[in-house]
Design a protein around this motif. Structure first.
Motif, short mmCIF file in Angstrom:
data_model
loop_
_atom_site.label_atom_id
_atom_site.label_comp_id
_atom_site.label_asym_id
_atom_site.label_seq_id
_atom_site.Cartn_x
_atom_site.Cartn_y
_atom_site.Cartn_z
N PHE A 9 0.83 -1.21 0.00
CA PHE A 9 0.00 0.00 0.00
C PHE A 9 0.86 1.25 0.00
O PHE A 9 0.71 2.14 -0.85
N LEU A 10 1.78 1.36 0.96
CA LEU A 10 2.59 2.57 1.09
C LEU A 10 3.55 2.75 -0.09
O LEU A 10 3.75 3.87 -0.56
N ASN A 23 0.12 15.71 2.06
CA ASN A 23 0.91 16.08 3.24
C ASN A 23 1.13 14.87 4.12
O ASN A 23 2.22 14.66 4.64
N PHE A 24 0.05 14.09 4.31
CA PHE A 24 0.08 12.95 5.20
C PHE A 24 -0.65 11.77 4.58
O PHE A 24 -1.52 11.95 3.73
N VAL A 25 -0.29 10.59 5.04
CA VAL A 25 -0.99 9.36 4.67
C VAL A 25 -1.29 8.63 5.97
O VAL A 25 -0.42 8.52 6.85
N MET A 26 -2.52 8.12 6.09
CA MET A 26 -2.89 7.37 7.28
C MET A 26 -3.13 5.92 6.91
O MET A 26 -3.83 5.62 5.95
N LYS A 27 -2.54 5.03 7.67
CA LYS A 27 -2.83 3.60 7.59
C LYS A 27 -3.68 3.28 8.80
O LYS A 27 -3.34 3.65 9.93
N GLY A 73 -0.56 -0.47 15.10
CA GLY A 73 -1.14 -0.59 13.77
C GLY A 73 -2.61 -0.24 13.66
O GLY A 73 -3.13 -0.18 12.55
N MET A 74 -3.29 0.04 14.76
CA MET A 74 -4.71 0.41 14.68
C MET A 74 -4.90 1.65 13.82
O MET A 74 -5.92 1.82 13.16
N GLY A 75 -3.89 2.53 13.80
CA GLY A 75 -3.95 3.73 12.98
C GLY A 75 -2.74 4.60 13.23
O GLY A 75 -2.47 4.98 14.36
N TYR A 76 -1.98 4.88 12.18
CA TYR A 76 -0.87 5.82 12.30
C TYR A 76 -0.77 6.65 11.03
O TYR A 76 -1.26 6.28 9.98
#
Length: 178
Positions: A9-10, A23-27, A73-76
């Protein structure tokens, strides 16, 4: 989960962003509820470079994780330059099978990346339910950014009710609010 899908994905995001990078990407995990207004507000003053944001593990006194610290890993959230680095660096390309959150932190730690780290605890956390409170699981708080481990319908309903998401919804054949 631990066979490289987060790396994939990244590392492939660049193909999709168009002319302007993010600016940002959230997984995040699919059993997470994100309060977008709180997320956006919390990111406004964060640097757009070398930034790693989430709930830091270990978040208590336990010290049993290899490759720490890392964001749960729940969300960063990552700044775009870190996403570009993941896409081009041999380090993640050659070692991306393992617990995805731990491996992401390991890449940054080994490469001296993500120097701007933001631990958003207690605003990012697991749904408490009947479980004991700890450093990553507690009751709802108004300033929440993300609630994770919403596995059952009633957990989603409780969460959406707490954040007043469902008030005023009219009955529909497209959804069913318990």
């Amino acid at each position: 989960m631990n066979e490289g899908k987060t790396y994939k994905f990244l590392s492939e995001l660049e193909k999709w962003y168009g002319d302007e990078p993010y600016n940002f990407v959230m997984k995040t995990d699919d059993d997470s509820y994100i309060i977008l207004e709180e997320l956006i507000q919390s990111l406004r003053d964060k640097p757009r470079f070398d930034m790693y944001y989430g709930i830091k593990i270990p978040c208590d006194k336990e010290d049993y994780f290899p490759y720490q610290p890392f964001m749960e890993g729940m969300g960063y959230v990552l700044s775009w330059d870190l996403v570009e680095w993941i896409a081009t660096s041999d380090l993640p390309r050659n070692d991306h099978n393992g617990p995805e959150d731990m491996w992401t932190g390991m890449w940054f730690n080994l490469a001296g990346k993500a120097k701007n780290r933001f631990d958003m605890s207690p605003r990012i956390y697991d749904y408490k339910g009947a479980a004991e409170t700890n450093c990553f699981r507690h009751d709802f708080i108004p300033e929440s950014i993300l609630v994770h481990r919403l596995k059952q319908d009633f957990e989603w309903v409780n969460t959406l009710n707490y954040f007043n998401v469902t008030s005023g919804l009219k009955p529909s054949k497209f959804y069913n609010i318990l």
